[in-house]
Design an enzyme around this catalytic site. Structure first.
Site, short mmCIF file in Angstrom:
data_model
loop_
_atom_site.label_atom_id
_atom_site.label_comp_id
_atom_site.label_asym_id
_atom_site.label_seq_id
_atom_site.Cartn_x
_atom_site.Cartn_y
_atom_site.Cartn_z
N ASP A 146 1.61 1.99 15.26
CA ASP A 146 0.93 2.32 16.53
C ASP A 146 0.97 1.12 17.49
OD1 ASP A 146 -0.69 1.15 14.46
OD2 ASP A 146 -2.43 1.34 15.76
N TYR A 148 3.32 -9.15 16.44
CA TYR A 148 3.61 -8.20 15.36
C TYR A 148 4.18 -6.89 15.94
CZ TYR A 148 2.50 -4.45 12.01
OH TYR A 148 2.56 -3.33 11.20
N TYR A 175 9.19 2.45 8.26
CA TYR A 175 7.82 2.66 8.77
C TYR A 175 7.54 1.70 9.91
CZ TYR A 175 7.77 5.39 4.63
OH TYR A 175 8.11 6.33 3.72
N LYS A 203 7.88 -5.13 15.40
CA LYS A 203 8.05 -3.76 14.88
C LYS A 203 8.88 -2.94 15.86
CE LYS A 203 6.55 -2.28 11.56
NZ LYS A 203 7.10 -2.32 10.16
N GLN A 236 0.84 -1.20 0.00
CA GLN A 236 0.00 0.00 0.00
C GLN A 236 0.88 1.26 0.00
OE1 GLN A 236 -3.82 -0.06 2.30
NE2 GLN A 236 -2.58 -1.25 3.71
N ASP A 296 11.30 -6.05 -6.97
CA ASP A 296 10.11 -6.72 -6.43
C ASP A 296 10.56 -8.03 -5.77
OD1 ASP A 296 10.60 -8.47 -8.47
OD2 ASP A 296 8.97 -7.76 -9.75
N ALA A 298 7.27 -5.06 4.93
CA ALA A 298 7.11 -5.57 6.29
C ALA A 298 6.26 -6.84 6.24
CB ALA A 298 6.39 -4.54 7.17
N THR A 300 2.99 -7.84 7.48
CA THR A 300 1.87 -7.04 7.98
C THR A 300 0.65 -7.89 8.38
OG1 THR A 300 1.19 -6.64 5.70
CG2 THR A 300 2.48 -4.91 6.77
N TRP A 358 -3.52 2.25 11.13
CA TRP A 358 -4.76 1.98 10.39
C TRP A 358 -4.63 2.39 8.91
CZ3 TRP A 358 -9.89 2.89 13.50
CH2 TRP A 358 -9.79 2.30 14.76
N1 LIG Z 1 -1.31 -1.78 7.13
C1 LIG Z 1 -1.47 -1.15 8.30
O1 LIG Z 1 -2.60 -0.97 8.79
C2 LIG Z 1 -0.26 -0.58 9.03
C3 LIG Z 1 -0.46 0.04 10.26
C4 LIG Z 1 0.64 0.57 10.92
C5 LIG Z 1 1.90 0.47 10.38
N2 LIG Z 1 2.06 -0.16 9.18
C6 LIG Z 1 3.43 -0.26 8.63
O2 LIG Z 1 3.47 0.49 7.42
C7 LIG Z 1 4.41 -0.12 6.51
C8 LIG Z 1 3.75 -0.34 5.16
O3 LIG Z 1 2.61 -1.18 5.35
P1 LIG Z 1 1.64 -1.57 4.13
O4 LIG Z 1 0.25 -1.62 4.66
O5 LIG Z 1 1.96 -0.74 2.94
O6 LIG Z 1 2.13 -3.07 3.88
P2 LIG Z 1 1.65 -4.11 2.73
O7 LIG Z 1 0.64 -3.49 1.83
O8 LIG Z 1 1.32 -5.39 3.41
O9 LIG Z 1 2.99 -4.33 1.86
C9 LIG Z 1 4.07 -5.05 2.38
C10 LIG Z 1 5.17 -5.07 1.33
O10 LIG Z 1 6.25 -5.86 1.84
C11 LIG Z 1 6.62 -6.78 0.80
N3 LIG Z 1 7.21 -8.00 1.35
C12 LIG Z 1 6.83 -8.70 2.44
N4 LIG Z 1 7.62 -9.79 2.59
C13 LIG Z 1 8.53 -9.75 1.56
C14 LIG Z 1 9.62 -10.59 1.18
N5 LIG Z 1 9.95 -11.70 1.87
N6 LIG Z 1 10.32 -10.25 0.07
C15 LIG Z 1 10.00 -9.15 -0.65
N7 LIG Z 1 8.98 -8.32 -0.33
C16 LIG Z 1 8.27 -8.62 0.77
C17 LIG Z 1 5.31 -7.10 0.10
O11 LIG Z 1 5.59 -7.70 -1.15
P3 LIG Z 1 4.52 -8.72 -1.86
O12 LIG Z 1 3.53 -7.85 -2.57
O13 LIG Z 1 5.36 -9.51 -2.79
O14 LIG Z 1 3.89 -9.52 -0.76
C18 LIG Z 1 4.73 -5.69 -0.01
O15 LIG Z 1 5.33 -5.00 -1.08
C19 LIG Z 1 4.88 -1.40 7.20
O16 LIG Z 1 6.09 -1.14 7.86
C20 LIG Z 1 3.80 -1.68 8.24
O17 LIG Z 1 4.30 -2.41 9.33
C21 LIG Z 1 1.01 -0.67 8.47
#
Ligand SMILES: NC(=O)c1ccc[n+]([C@@H]2O[C@H](COP(=O)([O-])OP(=O)(O)OC[C@H]3O[C@@H](n4cnc5c(N)ncnc54)[C@H](OP(=O)(O)O)[C@@H]3O)[C@@H](O)[C@H]2O)c1
Length: 289
Positions: A101, A124, A98, A128, A11, A30, A59, A61, A149
């Site tokens: 919360d 999780y 990143y 983090k 995202q 990628d 991450a 997630t 969120w």
């Molecule tokens: N989502 C939330 O609600 C939330 C809330 C608070 C903080 N955050 C933090 O914000 C940041 C971004 O979150 P997001 O929601 O954008 O995450 P996301 O949509 O789940 O995307 C995670 C990314 O990590 C990649 N990834 C995971 N494992 C991998 C691996 N082994 N090798 C290569 N790529 C890998 C995924 O690739 P693939 O597409 O190939 O799986 C994807 O590009 C993270 O640090 C997360 O912890 C998120």
């Protein structure tokens, strides 16, 4: 400037790829090109790429999955940032990372600031927090943005789940006692660009939209606003339920209220309200459906 962006399909990664493009050359491997769970390969890749800035939007997630697949979650969320920070330190590059919360205790009803105590409620959150601590201890030049969120027109998130369920279900039950700040991936990417442009001082910053709301109220807002885009809902009733009526493998924090004043004053900006952000993201998603 050369930027290495990890997590391009996520995202936040997707929005970052667009937002960072005016900065110079962006290297965006990628998963096929670089599996981030293979830390030796990551080390080699970074050494060859020689970026000035490493932006880590990747991450583990899957919050419930982290309770079971502990090793994989730990590798991505704790060991990968530790390695990236040591690469950044060794090459005098900057690391943008990143966090969540979920590192805060999740109790009470106060807003969490960057100085608040940390005490994650689930695995999780623990991974983090370890990632954050490893970056801080590395001595690298870093920016850690703790966000909450997150949603966008892509991938899995609460907004898309609600709309998908509303297309077929007549009744939904949504949690009313978890409070947080819904934040769009686009806002995170735009703020990251501002931070890089302004040469924001190394440190931890909470990054979220203004305002706090329960999942139940957020769902109501999603359905109300979706009506303006001719969304076809089958819903007749939404029940408001406490967390204890919806058990999940990972315990969820009840309080994810984020105080973003440190970031606002450092960048001289005002974060938009979650409501302002919602309409744009809904429109983007529903129009491309
Ligand atoms: N989502 C939330 O609600 C939330 C809330 C608070 C903080 N955050 C933090 O914000 C940041 C971004 O979150 P997001 O929601 O954008 O995450 P996301 O949509 O789940 O995307 C995670 C990314 O990590 C990649 N990834 C995971 N494992 C991998 C691996 N082994 N090798 C290569 N790529 C890998 C995924 O690739 P693939 O597409 O190939 O799986 C994807 O590009 C993270 O640090 C997360 O912890 C998120």
């Amino acid at each position: 400037m050369k930027i290495l962006l990890l997590g391009r399909s996520g995202q936040v990664g997707f929005e970052l790829k667009r937002a960072l493009s005016p900065f110079g050359q962006i290297v965006v491997p990628d998963r096929q090109e670089l599996d981030l769970s293979k830390l030796d390969a990551v080390d080699d890749f970074v050494n060859k790429a020689k970026p000035n800035v490493i932006v880590n939007a990747a991450a583990w997630t899957n919050v419930d999955g982290a309770e079971i697949e502990t090793e994989s979650a730990y590798r991505l969320n704790a060991e990968l940032p530790r390695l990236l920070a040591s690469c950044a330190k060794a090459t005098s590059s900057k690391l943008v990372h990143y966090s969540s919360d979920y590192v805060y205790p999740g109790t009470g009803n106060q807003e969490w600031s960057e100085e608040s105590e940390t005490s994650p409620s689930n695995y999780y959150g623990l991974t983090k927090l370890e990632g954050d601590q490893a970056i801080i201890e590395s001595g690298a030049d870093y920016l850690i943005f703790r966000t909450s969120w997150v949603y966008s027109a892509r991938r899995n998130n609460f907004m898309k789940t609600m709309l998908r369920l509303a297309e077929s279900k007549k009744e939904l039950s949504i949690i009313n006692d978890q409070i947080g700040s819904p934040t769009t991936a686009r806002l995170i990417a735009q703020t990251t660009v501002l931070a890089l442009r302004s040469q924001l001082k190394t440190g931890i910053y909470n990054l979220a939209a203004q305002g706090h709301i329960s999942w139940y109220r957020f769902a109501e807002a999603i359905f109300n606003k979706a009506e303006f885009f001719d969304f076809n809902s089958a819903l007749e009733k939404i029940n408001s339920i406490p967390t204890k009526e919806y058990p999940t493998p990972a315990k969820r924090p009840l309080n994810s209220r984020m105080n973003v004043s440190k970031l606002e004053s450092a960048l001289n900006i005002t974060m938009p309200s979650w409501e302002d952000e919602l309409a744009d993201t809904l429109e983007e998603y529903l129009e491309k459906k």
